[in-house]
Write a protein that holds these residues in place. Structure first.
Motif, PDB file in Angstrom:
ATOM      1  N   LEU A   1      12.863  -3.012  -5.375  1.00 60.17           N
ATOM      2  CA  LEU A   1      11.754  -2.566  -4.526  1.00 60.17           C
ATOM      3  C   LEU A   1      10.742  -1.757  -5.337  1.00 60.17           C
ATOM      4  O   LEU A   1      11.127  -0.967  -6.202  1.00 60.17           O
TER       5      LEU A   1
ATOM      6  N   ARG B   1       1.905  -2.157  -4.743  1.00 63.24           N
ATOM      7  CA  ARG B   1       3.272  -2.641  -4.547  1.00 63.24           C
ATOM      8  C   ARG B   1       3.392  -4.130  -4.801  1.00 63.24           C
ATOM      9  O   ARG B   1       2.458  -4.870  -4.526  1.00 63.24           O
ATOM     10  N   LEU B   2       4.540  -4.519  -5.298  1.00 62.42           N
ATOM     11  CA  LEU B   2       4.885  -5.933  -5.360  1.00 62.42           C
ATOM     12  C   LEU B   2       5.994  -6.175  -4.344  1.00 62.42           C
ATOM     13  O   LEU B   2       6.872  -5.321  -4.170  1.00 62.42           O
ATOM     14  N   ASP B   3       5.957  -7.340  -3.701  1.00 61.49           N
ATOM     15  CA  ASP B   3       7.043  -7.689  -2.784  1.00 61.49           C
ATOM     16  C   ASP B   3       8.363  -7.712  -3.560  1.00 61.49           C
ATOM     17  O   ASP B   3       8.380  -7.899  -4.779  1.00 61.49           O
ATOM     18  N   ARG B   4       9.444  -7.613  -2.800  1.00 60.57           N
ATOM     19  CA  ARG B   4      10.768  -7.558  -3.434  1.00 60.57           C
ATOM     20  C   ARG B   4      11.037  -8.784  -4.314  1.00 60.57           C
ATOM     21  O   ARG B   4      11.633  -8.683  -5.381  1.00 60.57           O
ATOM     22  N   ASP B   5      10.581  -9.960  -3.868  1.00 57.75           N
ATOM     23  CA  ASP B   5      10.872 -11.182  -4.638  1.00 57.75           C
ATOM     24  C   ASP B   5       9.850 -11.447  -5.735  1.00 57.75           C
ATOM     25  O   ASP B   5       9.975 -12.410  -6.490  1.00 57.75           O
TER      26      ASP B   5
ATOM     27  N   PHE C   1      -1.373  -6.924   2.165  1.00 62.74           N
ATOM     28  CA  PHE C   1       0.037  -7.282   2.332  1.00 62.74           C
ATOM     29  C   PHE C   1       0.251  -8.800   2.179  1.00 62.74           C
ATOM     30  O   PHE C   1      -0.390  -9.589   2.885  1.00 62.74           O
ATOM     31  N   HIS C   2       1.114  -9.200   1.263  1.00 62.55           N
ATOM     32  CA  HIS C   2       1.448 -10.616   1.022  1.00 62.55           C
ATOM     33  C   HIS C   2       0.217 -11.468   0.726  1.00 62.55           C
ATOM     34  O   HIS C   2       0.206 -12.671   1.018  1.00 62.55           O
TER      35      HIS C   2
ATOM     36  N   LYS D   1       0.541 -14.762  -1.487  1.00 60.13           N
ATOM     37  CA  LYS D   1       1.393 -15.734  -0.789  1.00 60.13           C
ATOM     38  C   LYS D   1       0.630 -16.368   0.365  1.00 60.13           C
ATOM     39  O   LYS D   1       0.688 -17.581   0.594  1.00 60.13           O
TER      40      LYS D   1
END
Ligand code: URA
Length: 241
Positions: free
Chosen positions: A69, A98-102, A183-184, A187
């Motif tokens: 995380l 932040r980077l997403d968990r994946d 956010f995201h 993606k």
């Protein structure tokens, strides 16, 4: 304070610090010194030409692995801060965005909140570059759609550069460069043009590129030049608050 203590403030153990000094990797006012007992101010000390040990602020790049995380602490999951030695975890470092968990790749940690704010704020337009692997064949149509600004359900993304690196029916690889980070966002942009992401790695924040020498989970202090370039890109003087 003693030189070996100042060197240990970077997160090394005392014995690692002594080894670094004996190996000639430590400089005081730019000159190599091999005497760990020498009395110094931390700001005089550099290691391998890095930013001074305690010039007030800390700057660290981490190559975040998947599953970790981008947070300072979490009860259940490992965080980027836990990739650092304990002495460094207590120094007030926080992640710049932040980077997403994946998602993998470059996470910048700093104690300088003002610098972090400017690098994240869309107002300052710091570029973020990602390497994306997606489903299906990307074409000039997607390059054009990214350049126009992809319309998402709640906002329209700013124009972004899509640089095709490898395209095929089985999947494509491309770099994407954008100046905001909702956010995201990456993606969602790829999903919106019909090419869901398979993998995403951040390569760059403003002028700061992920050092390819760092394997997943590894970190290093920024060099003085890297830290200066970040401040310059945000129109701040180094160490300004
Ligand atoms: N875009 C995403 O979708 N995820 C991230 O972690 C970063 C950018």
């Amino acid at each position: 304070m003693r030189l070996d203590k100042a060197v240990a403030m970077t997160g090394l153990t005392r014995s690692e610090a002594r080894k670094a000094i004996v190996a000639g990797r430590v400089q005081v006012d730019g000159r190599p010194v091999r005497d760990g007992a020498m009395q110094v101010q931390p700001g005089q000390v550099t290691i391998d030409g890095s930013a001074p040990v305690e010039a007030g602020e800390l700057y660290i790049m981490v190559n975040k692995p998947a599953g970790v995380l981008t947070a300072t602490e979490d009860r259940r999951l490992p965080t980027v801060l836990e990739l650092l030695p304990p002495a460094l975890r207590r120094r007030g470092l926080g992640p710049v965005g932040r980077l997403d968990r994946d998602v993998t790749g470059l996470v910048l940690l700093t104690t300088d909140g003002q610098l972090a704010h400017r690098l994240i704020s869309p107002k300052w337009k710091a570029e973020k570059q990602y390497r994306a692997r997606c489903e299906g064949r990307l074409t000039a149509n997607e390059v054009e759609a990214f350049a126009q600004g992809i319309s998402l359900s709640d906002f329209t993304a700013r124009p972004a550069r899509l640089i095709l690196l490898e395209t095929g029916d089985e999947g494509s690889t491309a770099d994407v460069v954008l100046t905001e980070g909702k956010f995201h966002q990456v993606k969602r942009m790829f999903a919106a043009v019909g090419h869901p992401l398979v993998a995403l790695e951040r390569l760059r924040i403003g002028p700061l590129a992920l050092d390819p020498i760092l394997g997943p989970g590894q970190w290093r202090h920024l060099t003085e030049g890297e830290a200066d370039a970040l401040y310059k890109s945000c129109q701040m003087k180094s160490g300004e608050d």
